[in-house]
Design an enzyme around this catalytic site. Structure first.
Site, PDB file in Angstrom:
ATOM      1  N   ASP A  10       0.933  -1.366  -0.113  1.00 20.10           N
ATOM      2  CA  ASP A  10      -0.030   0.166   0.077  1.00 20.10           C
ATOM      3  C   ASP A  10       0.808   1.214  -0.055  1.00 20.10           C
ATOM      4  OD1 ASP A  10      -1.793  -2.095   0.449  1.00 20.10           O
ATOM      5  OD2 ASP A  10      -3.104  -0.880   1.770  1.00 20.10           O
ATOM      6  N   LYS A  64      -6.576   3.384  -3.787  1.00 22.07           N
ATOM      7  CA  LYS A  64      -7.185   3.447  -2.118  1.00 22.07           C
ATOM      8  C   LYS A  64      -7.342   4.717  -1.774  1.00 22.07           C
ATOM      9  CE  LYS A  64      -5.174   2.239   2.513  1.00 22.07           C
ATOM     10  NZ  LYS A  64      -4.339   1.493   2.649  1.00 22.07           N
ATOM     11  N   LYS A  87     -10.209   0.370  -2.680  1.00 21.10           N
ATOM     12  CA  LYS A  87     -10.131   0.137  -1.449  1.00 21.10           C
ATOM     13  C   LYS A  87     -10.290   1.390  -0.625  1.00 21.10           C
ATOM     14  CE  LYS A  87      -6.992  -1.248   2.595  1.00 21.10           C
ATOM     15  NZ  LYS A  87      -5.921  -1.766   2.790  1.00 21.10           N
TER      16      LYS A  87
END
Lengths: 328, 492, 329
Positions: free
Chosen positions: C166, C229, C265
């Site tokens: 991430d 995300k 996400k």
């Protein structure tokens, strides 16, 4: 004005009519042939031009004593149609002009009228059988009415429009807009002050007008066309027809490209008939309103302005800055 | 029942609102002078749930004699009602607003049953707007001298303190039964008028329920009278010589009839009629939001909305992209049980309306427009019509000119802003329009040139009690809502 | 019922590092800018209204049971604290594998999400369970470090066994309009990630406008993101229904245009089952059913899991659960 009454009157025409007893009628000078005056051919005012009636017909207009004053065009349905075409054509430009510009144009009408005050005093006096002083008061009031409405052009939107505080993230604004082409039946009795009182509010807000002059007293209205033509009023913004009110009004009331009708000059029966015809395309109808005791002399309200205004309400999304982390 | 199931297994289970929250009596009378009474001739009619064709109740059917009785009751009530201090009238209206809020769940269910529209619309749109409308106009009742009317002091007009007109005869449609009642009754009462209101024959129940709200609010008898019935009752009300004010929302054809009826009388008239709203999408539009706005514009309340965006005008350069997105979006619409909280598209209000929509859609096809609907299973009972798009539509097509009043969108294209404006305005109607563009100057310029009473830019079908609503041209005259909405009920 | 582990049938993400599916768009800063600024604008009011409207969907009974398990399976159970220890991470891993100690039918979460130095501990804790280990990297959360440092961070996590990375984008560069710099950094991180799937965090709360979020979404996808995300969870505003809806529109449109599917996400601020279900409705009705799978949609969350479990218990037993019947971690 009142100190020179001998200059008013239409020497030639009254002589022709064989009646010389009106006050102010100049007498023939002994020993010399009196000068023959030049008659005026009264014409319609349509699309900024001065056509004769398509009908090729005229009718006699007399003063309050029955004395012949002039011939007026007897407008036909086709004149009404042409006037609507002219008014529609002028609508885009006039409604799109800035309110300030329209105000200046209306003020210019007052200026031009002031310069031709004597002519209108004479015509109003002859038509309505008023004294010079009375007629002068009417014309002065009419000039002042143009000034009054000239000042309204850029204020009415602030008075009748505005922001609406809707319960949501929207900018919301109501503004008045002109209805479109308005057929105006000018008052029958008040040939000039009444006429101005119904035309000025219609065009102040950006409408264009097809006006039917007072049937019996059409001459001041036809002369007003000459003033408008020299006052920066674009051609077609005001169109003036003379003739039989009921005959001209019927096709206008039924016309699908007329947006509104002012029935000031209609009697009860005609008003009802026209209102029924106007329902065909749901024209805005201003029914005949009671006239103030002074015969249109009272300062108007805004109802003649608002009668021919639509309210347009525009919504636009806004968005709250940062309220949910992101925005517009 | 959803259309064309998304590829996923995430099928929402039924989520019905309970219909037990509202008691529907087997029969209702007319509400006149504070009492429920039978019609003079004893006639009744049945009101059905359009989603199921189930008979909901039997309702007394007003005739001319009943209308007369109601007008007399309203006239009697007028003297004392109009003499009340505005602040007291205001409190009655505030009470009504609050009671509507308290009972909004009952009313939402009732409205959904009788009208066929989805519960999420009655719950989230109709009822909140009804309460807000009463609350808004309540506040005006003691402030009328500040509303900017009554400037004219001559000729017997009201002067500084504008006066009510008297008895208002109000005829409302079936598409937003209670909201239209609120739009009519709230300003009328705030300004001191009394009311005789005729609800539509297919949707009388919420108005009759409202009579009970009036009772709870302690409203003096005769101030509000409700006379359910058919067109003849409406005609009798409009023509009644003791009615001072006529307000009508409905079709343009009936509006014209009413205008003829009141011609030559003293009756003040406001009309809120049909439309053929243009929803204009420019190539710089926020496309995802435009798609939502288009859907909302034509499928809100099954398109049975006078201000529906029934003509989509899309700039040719984004036509394909937009239509693909629109079609994809339509496949997610959920049609079915109006009481299900997840239903997006409910039932058409009546068999008659369904027949009209069907006929016009067939006409569109016959005239060569291309018809498209998402795969869609319609319930076997009730009145249903699948969301429908027509592409390849031109100004000459019937579906581009006539008000369909159903979930049918006609798609037209344009190349330039001038062309968009010309096409948008090329209709005898002038109620609503939408503009989608991220360019402010374009939005404002186009909004200026549209001949429509309500212009939504980058949104659609938004309503608010403070915001004047009403049409240009054959869409009617006068405005409802906001300060403007007071004028129709005042002697100014 | 969703499986707890990402479906093996999912094709590996197409290797796109360094090669844009839209050709010349990424050739220069100016072409990239022209492309991103040419995307349709976003009307904030309309976007938020749509998100709110979808939030009124009523998810009951069988649909709710399905959605709760799906949501549990989509959780990236996260701990990103300065105080994290291997012990803490082990506890988290145990919970990811057996979310409900009283009900072994509860699905596992998708992953645990930790800092790079905790990856090894996390791998150990979830070994054999199918639960993945995601590691934040690239000088998370601010991302204010030299590229070399960021890449070292990534390589470190991958070397420790991270299945997913991430990363955070350089918001400063993005807001300054240096899109190519942001793009190239993502490309470099993608390369450094190797087989690990790359989630690109935009920190939407700092991008501030929806137009920026749309541009960032496309920028990230062009650069090879496997997931886009919303947030780090470390700023004031994190995932919202509206910004997630917008990103779902972006992945939907990107697949339509390129054929490449990218996951989404939302992270931070999603604490209740009710909220999670609203996000699943957004997925269902925006991107569609293809995204209703933990290979394509995740929740970055920690406390959310307990609420999902309590709701799950309520649905199973008919009575409301309480915090003593789920585990603290």
């Amino acid at each position: 004005m009142s100190d020179k009454p001998e200059k008013t009157g239409k020497t030639g025409k009254t002589a022709k009519a064989g009646k010389g007893e009106r006050p102010g009628e100049p007498e023939g000078t002994a020993g010399a042939a009196p000068r023959l005056s030049v008659f005026k051919t009264y014409k319609l005012y349509v699309g900024g031009k001065f056509p004769r009636s398509e009908s090729g017909r005229v009718y006699e207009v007399t003063d309050s004593q029955g004395t012949w004053l002039a011939n007026a065009p007897l407008s036909s349905r086709k004149d009404a149609r042409d006037a609507v075409v002219a008014a529609r054509k002028a609508f885009g430009g006039w409604s799109g002009a800035t309110a300030y510009n329209r105000g200046q144009v209306l003020y210019r009408v007052a200026e031009m009228l002031e310069g031709r005050r004597e002519q209108f005093v004479r015509e109003v006096a002859e038509a309505e059988g008023l004294s010079q002083a009375e007629a002068a008061a009417q014309v002065d009031a009419a000039v002042d009415r143009w000034v009054w409405y000239a000042g309204w052009t850029d204020k009415i939107a602030q008075v009748v429009g505005g922001a609406n505080p809707v319960a949501g993230p929207y900018f919301n604004l109501s503004t008045p807009e002109p209805t479109g082409v308005v057929a105006v039946l000018a008052p029958q009795e008040s040939s000039f002050l009444g006429l101005v009182s119904v035309i000025a509010p219609v065009i102040a807000t950006g409408n264009t007008a097809v006006v039917i002059a007072s049937e019996r007293f059409p001459l001041p209205a036809l002369s007003l066309g000459e003033v408008l033509a020299t006052s920066d009023v674009p051609g077609g913004v005001v169109n003036i027809l003379s003739g039989r009110t009921a005959e001209i009004a019927a096709p206008l009331a039924a016309h699908q490209d007329v947006n509104a009708i002012d029935l000031a000059g209609a009697d009860e029966a005609l008003a009802k008939e026209l209102e029924i015809a106007a329902a065909d395309n749901l024209k805005r109808v201003l029914r005949p309103q009671p006239v103030d005791d002074g015969g249109w002399s009272a300062t108007p309200g805004t109802e003649r302005l608002t009668a021919f205004l639509e309210t347009k309400t525009v919504w636009h999304t806004t968005g709250a800055l940062g309220a949910s982390g992101s925005s517009y | 029942m959803s259309m064309e199931k998304p590829a996923s297994a995430f099928e929402y289970a039924p989520a019905p609102e309970s219909r037990a929250v509202v008691d529907i009596a087997p029969s209702y009378g007319l509400f006149i002078d504070g009492e429920f009474t039978e019609a003079a001739d004893g006639r009744v009619f049945k009101t059905v749930a359009p989603a199921t064709e189930e008979v909901l109740s039997e309702v007394a059917q007003a005739g001319e004699a009943d209308v007369d009785r109601a007008v007399r009751a309203a006239r009697r009530a007028f003297a004392s009602w109009s003499a009340l201090p505005g602040s007291e009238r205001a409190k009655y209206l505030f009470r009504i607003a609050r009671i509507v809020q308290e009972r909004s769940r009952e009313l939402a269910v009732l409205e959904t049953l009788d009208n066929g529209k989805p519960i999420k619309e009655t719950r989230d749109s109709d009822l909140p707007l009804v309460a807000a409308h009463f609350f808004y106009y309540a506040g005006w009742a003691d402030k009328l001298e500040h509303a900017g009317f009554g400037r004219r002091t001559t000729n017997g007009h009201s002067g500084a303190s504008p006066r009510p007109l008297g008895v208002a005869g109000q005829v409302i449609p079936w598409n937003f039964p209670l909201l239209m009642l609120a739009w009519k009754i709230a300003p009328a009462l705030a300004t001191g008028n009394t009311v005789v209101l005729k609800p539509a024959e297919t949707t009388p129940l919420s108005a009759l329920f409202f009579a009970d709200v009036c009772r709870q609010a302690g409203l003096p008898k005769g101030v509000v009278n409700i006379v359910p019935g058919y067109g003849d009752a409406g005609a009798a009300l409009v023509a009644h010589p003791d009615v001072d004010k006529v307000a009508f929302t409905g079709s343009t054809a009936v509006g014209k009839e009413i205008a003829r009826t009141v011609a030559g009388t003293r009756k003040k008239l406001t009309l809120e009629l049909g439309g053929k709203g243009a929803n204009i999408v420019f190539d710089d539009a926020p496309l995802d939001q435009a798609v939502e706005g288009i859907v909302n514009g034509i499928f809100f309340n099954q398109g049975q909305v006078c201000c529906a965006g029934s003509r989509l005008l899309v700039q040719e350069s984004v036509q394909d992209e937009l239509l693909d997105a629109l079609k994809r979006r339509l496949t997610t619409l959920r049609l079915g049980d109006p009481l299900d909280k997840n239903t997006d598209i409910g039932a058409i209000n009546s068999a008659e309306q369904l027949a009209r929509i069907t006929a016009l859609a067939e006409r569109g096809e016959a005239e060569g427009a291309e018809r498209w609907s998402p795969a869609c299973e319609l319930p076997s009972t009730g009145y249903w019509f699948a969301p429908t798009l027509f592409t390849g539509v031109t100004q000459a097509h019937t579906v581009a000119r006539e008000e369909i009043f159903g979930p049918v969108l006609s798609v037209l294209t344009f190349r330039t802003p001038d062309e968009a404006v010309a096409k948008a305005n090329n209709t005898p109607y002038g109620l609503s329009a939408g503009i989608w563009s991220e360019k402010g100057s374009r939005v404002l310029a186009v909004a200026n040139r549209l001949r429509a009473g309500v212009v939504w830019s980058n949104t659609f079908n938004k309503f608010d009690p403070t915001s004047p609503f009403g049409g240009y041209k054959e869409s009617g005259s006068g405005r409802e809502g906001g300060r403007h909405g007071l004028e129709a009920y005042l002697d100014v | 019922m969703p499986t707890s582990a990402p479906n093996a049938a999912h094709p590996p993400t197409a290797p796109r590092a360094g090669g844009s599916p839209l050709g010349d768009v990424t050739a220069s800063d100016s072409s990239l800018r022209r492309f991103l600024h040419g995307l349709p604008g976003v009307d904030a009011v309309g976007l938020e209204a749509r998100a709110a409207a979808l939030g009124t969907r009523s998810i009951k009974t069988t649909a709710k049971a399905y959605a709760l398990d799906l949501a549990i399976s989509m959780v990236d159970l996260t701990t990103l604290e300065g105080a994290d220890t291997p012990g803490k991470v082990r506890a988290l891993g145990a919970k990811a594998v057996h979310p409900d100690p009283t009900d072994r039918t509860a699905p596992t979460t998708a992953a645990v999400c930790v800092y790079p130095d905790m990856v090894a501990a996390a791998k150990e804790a979830v070994a054999g369970s199918g639960v993945l280990v995601a590691s934040v990297a690239t000088a998370f959360p601010a991302g204010r470090a030299a590229l070399g440092v960021k890449l070292a961070d990534v390589r470190d996590a991958v070397a420790a066994g991270a299945d997913e990375i991430d990363m955070v984008i350089d918001r400063g560069a993005f807001l300054a309009g240096r899109y190519l710099k942001v793009y190239e950094e993502i490309v470099a991180v993608k390369e450094a990630s190797g087989a690990a799937r790359l989630k690109v965090i935009f920190e939407t709360g700092e991008l501030s406008t929806y137009d920026n979020i749309r541009r960032a979404s496309w920028l990230g996808m062009l650069a090879g993101a496997d997931f886009i995300k919303t947030s780090t969870g470390k700023v004031g505003v994190n995932a919202t229904p509206a910004n997630t809806l917008l990103m779902l529109e972006a992945v939907r449109d990107f697949r339509a245009q390129t054929g490449v599917q990218v996951g989404v996400k939302p992270a931070g601020g999603i604490r209740t089952a009710k909220d999670a279900l609203k996000f699943l409705v957004l997925v269902n009705e925006t991107a569609g059913g293809d995204w209703l799978d933990n290979h394509w949609f995740r929740f970055g969350a920690s406390s959310l899991l307990n609420d999902l479990l309590m709701q799950r218990q309520k649905l199973a037993t008919g009575r409301y659960s309480g915090p003593d019947y789920v585990t603290v971690d």
